[in-house]
Design an enzyme around this catalytic site. Structure first.
Site, PDB file in Angstrom:
ATOM      1  N   GLU A   1      18.178 -16.567  -8.766  1.00 51.49           N
ATOM      2  CA  GLU A   1      17.744 -15.273  -9.067  1.00 51.49           C
ATOM      3  C   GLU A   1      17.173 -15.177 -10.464  1.00 51.49           C
ATOM      4  O   GLU A   1      15.885 -14.327 -10.792  1.00 51.49           O
ATOM      5  CB  GLU A   1      18.879 -14.287  -8.990  1.00 51.49           C
ATOM      6  CG  GLU A   1      18.372 -12.596  -9.681  1.00 51.49           C
ATOM      7  CD  GLU A   1      17.602 -12.181  -8.793  1.00 51.49           C
ATOM      8  OE1 GLU A   1      17.213 -12.594  -7.530  1.00 51.49           O
ATOM      9  OE2 GLU A   1      16.937 -11.058  -9.171  1.00 51.49           O
TER      10      GLU A   1
ATOM     11  N   HIS B   1      19.739 -35.848  -6.852  1.00 55.36           N
ATOM     12  CA  HIS B   1      19.445 -36.509  -5.742  1.00 55.36           C
ATOM     13  C   HIS B   1      17.608 -36.411  -5.627  1.00 55.36           C
ATOM     14  O   HIS B   1      17.205 -36.300  -4.404  1.00 55.36           O
ATOM     15  CB  HIS B   1      20.129 -35.616  -4.416  1.00 55.36           C
ATOM     16  CG  HIS B   1      21.335 -35.755  -4.475  1.00 55.36           C
ATOM     17  ND1 HIS B   1      22.040 -36.987  -4.067  1.00 55.36           N
ATOM     18  CD2 HIS B   1      22.414 -34.958  -4.641  1.00 55.36           C
ATOM     19  CE1 HIS B   1      23.277 -36.930  -4.039  1.00 55.36           C
ATOM     20  NE2 HIS B   1      23.631 -35.847  -4.607  1.00 55.36           N
TER      21      HIS B   1
ATOM     22  N   LYS C   1       6.246  -3.832  -4.309  1.00 56.19           N
ATOM     23  CA  LYS C   1       7.760  -3.414  -4.270  1.00 56.19           C
ATOM     24  C   LYS C   1       8.348  -3.749  -2.767  1.00 56.19           C
ATOM     25  O   LYS C   1       9.355  -4.370  -2.696  1.00 56.19           O
ATOM     26  CB  LYS C   1       8.007  -2.187  -4.797  1.00 56.19           C
ATOM     27  CG  LYS C   1       9.468  -1.594  -5.010  1.00 56.19           C
ATOM     28  CD  LYS C   1       9.982  -2.450  -6.200  1.00 56.19           C
ATOM     29  CE  LYS C   1      11.583  -2.139  -6.012  1.00 56.19           C
ATOM     30  NZ  LYS C   1      12.282  -3.097  -7.050  1.00 56.19           N
TER      31      LYS C   1
ATOM     32  N   ARG D   1       3.688  -0.072  -4.992  1.00 54.03           N
ATOM     33  CA  ARG D   1       3.817  -0.536  -3.778  1.00 54.03           C
ATOM     34  C   ARG D   1       2.427  -1.413  -3.379  1.00 54.03           C
ATOM     35  O   ARG D   1       2.129  -2.229  -2.574  1.00 54.03           O
ATOM     36  CB  ARG D   1       3.654   0.556  -2.521  1.00 54.03           C
ATOM     37  CG  ARG D   1       4.700   1.479  -2.599  1.00 54.03           C
ATOM     38  CD  ARG D   1       4.583   2.351  -1.809  1.00 54.03           C
ATOM     39  NE  ARG D   1       4.517   1.985  -0.244  1.00 54.03           N
ATOM     40  CZ  ARG D   1       5.428   1.435   0.518  1.00 54.03           C
ATOM     41  NH1 ARG D   1       6.695   1.854   0.193  1.00 54.03           N
ATOM     42  NH2 ARG D   1       5.397   1.120   1.729  1.00 54.03           N
TER      43      ARG D   1
ATOM     44  N   TRP E   1      -2.575  -2.692  -1.414  1.00 48.75           N
ATOM     45  CA  TRP E   1      -2.332  -3.945  -1.772  1.00 48.75           C
ATOM     46  C   TRP E   1      -2.937  -5.050  -0.455  1.00 48.75           C
ATOM     47  O   TRP E   1      -2.664  -4.807   0.541  1.00 48.75           O
ATOM     48  CB  TRP E   1      -0.850  -4.346  -1.714  1.00 48.75           C
ATOM     49  CG  TRP E   1      -0.304  -6.002  -1.922  1.00 48.75           C
ATOM     50  CD1 TRP E   1       0.230  -6.379  -2.968  1.00 48.75           C
ATOM     51  CD2 TRP E   1       0.228  -6.860  -1.028  1.00 48.75           C
ATOM     52  NE1 TRP E   1       0.444  -7.663  -2.944  1.00 48.75           N
ATOM     53  CE2 TRP E   1       0.485  -7.770  -1.715  1.00 48.75           C
ATOM     54  CE3 TRP E   1      -0.103  -6.686   0.298  1.00 48.75           C
ATOM     55  CZ2 TRP E   1       0.714  -8.995  -1.130  1.00 48.75           C
ATOM     56  CZ3 TRP E   1       0.308  -8.062   1.110  1.00 48.75           C
ATOM     57  CH2 TRP E   1       0.788  -9.148   0.471  1.00 48.75           C
TER      58      TRP E   1
ATOM     59  N   CYS F   1       0.886  -1.091   0.020  1.00 49.46           N
ATOM     60  CA  CYS F   1      -0.094   0.054  -0.153  1.00 49.46           C
ATOM     61  C   CYS F   1       0.786   1.185   0.162  1.00 49.46           C
ATOM     62  O   CYS F   1       1.934   1.184   0.589  1.00 49.46           O
ATOM     63  CB  CYS F   1      -0.999   0.078   1.188  1.00 49.46           C
ATOM     64  SG  CYS F   1      -1.982  -1.407   1.484  1.00 49.46           S
TER      65      CYS F   1
ATOM     66  N   GLU G   1       8.155 -14.205 -11.232  1.00 45.32           N
ATOM     67  CA  GLU G   1       7.637 -13.039 -10.682  1.00 45.32           C
ATOM     68  C   GLU G   1       6.749 -12.171 -11.825  1.00 45.32           C
ATOM     69  O   GLU G   1       5.790 -11.563 -11.455  1.00 45.32           O
ATOM     70  CB  GLU G   1       7.925 -12.223  -9.713  1.00 45.32           C
ATOM     71  CG  GLU G   1       9.421 -11.734 -10.141  1.00 45.32           C
ATOM     72  CD  GLU G   1      10.162 -10.724  -9.002  1.00 45.32           C
ATOM     73  OE1 GLU G   1       9.571 -10.557  -7.799  1.00 45.32           O
ATOM     74  OE2 GLU G   1      11.405 -10.632  -9.157  1.00 45.32           O
TER      75      GLU G   1
ATOM     76  N   LYS H   1      12.979 -14.098 -11.121  1.00 42.62           N
ATOM     77  CA  LYS H   1      12.798 -13.026 -12.049  1.00 42.62           C
ATOM     78  C   LYS H   1      11.686 -13.650 -13.241  1.00 42.62           C
ATOM     79  O   LYS H   1      10.705 -13.011 -13.151  1.00 42.62           O
ATOM     80  CB  LYS H   1      14.071 -12.699 -12.967  1.00 42.62           C
ATOM     81  CG  LYS H   1      14.990 -11.504 -12.245  1.00 42.62           C
ATOM     82  CD  LYS H   1      14.556 -10.487 -11.962  1.00 42.62           C
ATOM     83  CE  LYS H   1      14.006 -10.279 -10.537  1.00 42.62           C
ATOM     84  NZ  LYS H   1      14.624 -10.112  -9.501  1.00 42.62           N
TER      85      LYS H   1
ATOM     86  N   ASN I   1      -1.373   2.129   5.783  1.00 35.44           N
ATOM     87  CA  ASN I   1      -0.355   1.128   5.320  1.00 35.44           C
ATOM     88  C   ASN I   1       0.002   0.138   6.397  1.00 35.44           C
ATOM     89  O   ASN I   1       0.603   0.794   7.390  1.00 35.44           O
ATOM     90  CB  ASN I   1       0.573   1.655   4.583  1.00 35.44           C
ATOM     91  CG  ASN I   1       2.027   0.883   4.032  1.00 35.44           C
ATOM     92  OD1 ASN I   1       1.544  -0.337   3.949  1.00 35.44           O
ATOM     93  ND2 ASN I   1       3.034   1.278   4.108  1.00 35.44           N
ATOM     94  N   GLY I   2      -0.016  -0.954   6.173  1.00 37.31           N
ATOM     95  CA  GLY I   2       0.529  -1.911   7.547  1.00 37.31           C
ATOM     96  C   GLY I   2      -0.688  -2.767   7.913  1.00 37.31           C
ATOM     97  O   GLY I   2      -1.514  -3.007   7.382  1.00 37.31           O
TER      98      GLY I   2
HETATM   99  O1  M6R Z   1      13.544  -4.225  -0.494  1.00 39.50           O
HETATM  100  P1  M6R Z   1      14.089  -5.439  -0.158  1.00 39.50           P
HETATM  101  O2  M6R Z   1      15.444  -5.723  -1.011  1.00 39.50           O
HETATM  102  O3  M6R Z   1      14.270  -5.708   1.156  1.00 39.50           O
HETATM  103  O4  M6R Z   1      13.132  -6.568  -0.880  1.00 39.50           O
HETATM  104  C1  M6R Z   1      13.335  -7.841  -0.718  1.00 39.50           C
HETATM  105  C2  M6R Z   1      12.201  -8.704  -1.556  1.00 39.50           C
HETATM  106  O5  M6R Z   1      10.957  -8.523  -1.287  1.00 39.50           O
HETATM  107  C3  M6R Z   1      12.620  -8.220  -3.064  1.00 39.50           C
HETATM  108  O6  M6R Z   1      13.834  -8.488  -3.446  1.00 39.50           O
HETATM  109  C4  M6R Z   1      11.657  -9.263  -4.125  1.00 39.50           C
HETATM  110  O7  M6R Z   1      11.957 -10.425  -3.969  1.00 39.50           O
HETATM  111  C5  M6R Z   1      11.683  -8.543  -5.570  1.00 39.50           C
HETATM  112  N1  M6R Z   1      10.321  -8.631  -5.988  1.00 39.50           N
HETATM  113  C6  M6R Z   1      12.368  -9.269  -6.463  1.00 39.50           C
HETATM  114  O8  M6R Z   1      12.462  -8.830  -7.604  1.00 39.50           O
END
Ligand code: M6R
Length: 592
Positions: free
Chosen positions: A465, A488, A587, A27, A74, A2, A472, A469, A100-101
């Site tokens: 990673e 394994h 984000k 956000r 969100w 949010c 997501e 990517k 927010n929260g």
């Molecule tokens: O702001 P931060 O680096 O703490 O965020 C951590 C994760 O939420 C963030 O890396 C998330 O996995 C991204 N969507 C990855 O692309």
């Protein structure tokens, strides 16, 4: 999760709120709304969907209010619908709140509120806040809010306006981010700095347990006991251009292409000095890295580098798993918390818990003035500028640059390592010149339903990673795995329809990963290799190879990550998905 924004001044508040919300949309983006003090009354408009839906519904309405608050959601409590969208108002329509929260005790509060004869209409925790304010109001919004926060449990930031006090916003920070923006005869509040950049670069990040009384001609900050605090504004070095798309179709693509510059800015910031840390990593018995998501993957790579160059044992843990574990931690430990935003609740709260146990807290953040930055004993910064795309790209490679600089700063003789690191921005630029080839490959594989990403040693976190990517932003199932572990169990997943991306630069485990590639081929799997240019052996095994320039083993993650970012981007874009704001994500994740 949010985004909230607020404005008091002399200009039309709606324009400020909508511009701010657009910049906070990363956000959360399932619904949005604004509340304005229009002709002495509350005017509230909410819409399900993105900010553009809200803009559409406000189109042509000549709203002149100079005070207002806005929200992009969100969902945490309650489904996505107009009723649950913010702002929330009290039964008489005198108070409006954006939040927010999470208010963890909202069920108990709801009972208290309903037993006072108030009807609670939404499924949200936020509604409790606005009713409590209305029920406790005795002529002063600030005092009322100070009373109400004593009843709330959880992590939250909220802002409230009232028809009873027309030139005022009161906003609170406790666990979720909130930044005050200082203007001329106008002031602002927002969840994050990019929302303020079109209007001001003078900001005051609030600490947990602080309340701001925002008026057109002044900003007054108090602690929860009502003591007035003196806080200096800081100047934000980012400009508005760095938070715009600059001709690219998406922020993510722009941010991928910014990497030569962000890497060079970050490396230059560290390489000439010894990290400006008043201690050596060797003063500690171990380094414990905590982080989430992409930052966690950077931490896994950092472990190999720090152990190699500093000789200090490093443990890497998901921050979300650390807080409630019984980890023996004490004064001999250095906790390195990595977070782009510096606001991730899992990372922050675990870091604070470990600091409480006596560990020294060093953080690595991209957002100066973020909560983690302020809560740490020492901070290292990535100089990547604002990252708007939900998928982290440039901040990941910038984190790597800082981690590598930190690791080699512990060596007596590091000239060779420094020289090599300085070449990285240029090499990444070279990788980016091959984007079209990655795009063509991505289109060939865009209809696959599952992917495996394999790597060993430094390429194992790169595989994680790359898979993250892809998942997501394209919603395609992808699994990152240490290549040697395949035999394994997971090797059972291999078939003709499941492509494997093998990250195989010619490093110390090259022969081993090629054997793992053979194992995949023996089961009729198709392999996309990521390796050094002119690697004929890799080419002879793979269906296709993404080539990167040959580089020192240590530095391979910088080069092999970038094509995987592009690969995920082009698949998601080809599938017509919302690359910058993928479904279900936000984000900055400020809830546990
Ligand atoms: O702001 P931060 O680096 O703490 O965020 C951590 C994760 O939420 C963030 O890396 C998330 O996995 C991204 N969507 C990855 O692309």
């Amino acid at each position: 999760m949010c985004g909230i924004v607020g404005y008091v001044g002399a200009s039309p508040a709606l324009l400020v709120l909508l511009q701010g919300l657009e910049r906070l949309e990363y956000r959360g983006y399932d619904s949005a709304g604004v509340a304005l003090l229009e002709n002495g009354k509350l005017y509230v408009e909410k819409k399900v969907g993105k900010i553009r839906e809200l803009v559409r519904s406000l189109w042509g309405k000549n709203l002149k209010a100079v005070v207002g608050i806005g929200h992009t959601r969100w969902a945490t409590h309650g489904e996505v619908c107009e009723l649950n969208a913010h702002p929330h108002t009290d039964n008489r329509g005198e108070f409006a709140v954006v939040h927010n929260g999470i208010v963890e005790n909202y069920r108990e509060l709801r009972q208290e509120i309903e037993s006072a004869g108030v009807s609670y209409v939404s499924q949200t925790d936020t509604e409790a806040i606005v009713h409590l304010i209305a029920l406790n109001y005795e002529g002063d919004l600030l005092r009322t809010v100070l009373k109400v926060v004593k009843k709330l449990r959880g992590a939250y930031a909220f802002a409230v306006i009232s028809t009873r006090e027309q030139s005022r916003i009161v906003a609170v920070k406790y666990g979720s981010p909130l930044v005050v923006g200082i203007g001329k005869e106008e002031n602002f509040v927002a969840s994050d700095i990019p929302a303020l950049l079109p209007f001001t670069r003078e900001v005051i990040p609030l600490n947990d347990g602080e309340v701001v009384d925002l008026r057109p001609d002044g900003v007054f900050i108090y602690d929860f006991e009502g003591n007035l605090l003196t806080k200096e504004a800081m100047h934000v070095p980012w400009d508005i251009i760095s938070a715009e798309k600059g001709g690219f179709k998406h922020f993510m693509l722009k941010e991928i292409f910014e990497q030569p510059r962000t890497l060079s800015d970050t490396i230059r910031g560290y390489i000439s000095r010894d990290m400006s840390l008043p201690f050596s990593l060797r003063d500690y018995r171990r380094v414990l890295i905590i982080a989430c998501g992409t930052s966690y993957h950077a931490g896994l790579i950092g472990k190999y580098w720090i152990e190699k160059h500093a000789g200090v044992p490093v443990e890497v843990a998901y921050a979300s798993e650390v807080r409630y574990a019984n980890m023996p931690v004490g004064e001999q430990d250095l906790v390195l918390a990595i977070s782009q935003s510096g606001e991730t609740a899992d990372t922050r709260f675990s870091a604070l818990a470990l600091k409480e146990k006596g560990a020294t807290l060093l953080s690595l953040v991209n957002v100066m003035g973020s909560a983690l930055d302020r809560e740490s004993d020492h901070t290292l910064y990535t100089h990547a500028g604002p990252e708007i795309g939900v998928a982290a790209t440039k901040t990941f490679t910038a984190q790597l640059a800082v981690l590598y600089s930190l690791a080699v700063s512990q060596r007596q003789d590091r000239q060779k390592e420094v020289e090599n690191l300085l070449k990285v921005p240029h090499l990444v630029e070279e990788v980016l010149t091959r984007a079209e080839a990655v795009k063509n490959l991505a289109l060939r594989y865009a209809h696959s339903k599952d992917f495996l990403y394999l790597g060993r040693y430094l390429s194992y976190p790169v595989a994680l990673e790359g898979a993250l990517k892809l998942k997501e932003i394209s919603y395609i199932h992808a699994e990152g795995y240490p290549a040697g572990e395949m035999k394994h169990g997971p090797i059972a997943l291999i078939d003709e329809k499941t492509p494997t991306v093998a990250i195989a630069p010619a490093d110390r485990v090259y022969e081993k990963i090629l054997s793992n590639v053979e194992e995949v081929l023996a089961r009729k799997g198709k392999v996309i290799g990521v390796g050094f240019e002119k690697d004929e052996r890799l080419k002879s095994l793979c269906d296709a190879v993404i080539e990167v320039p040959t580089v020192e083993e240590d530095l391979t993650p910088f080069l092999t990550t970038v094509p995987l970012q592009l690969f995920a981007y082009y698949i998601a874009d080809y599938l017509g998905l919302d690359v910058d704001q993928p479904r279900n994500l936000a984000k900055t994740v400020t809830v546990e």
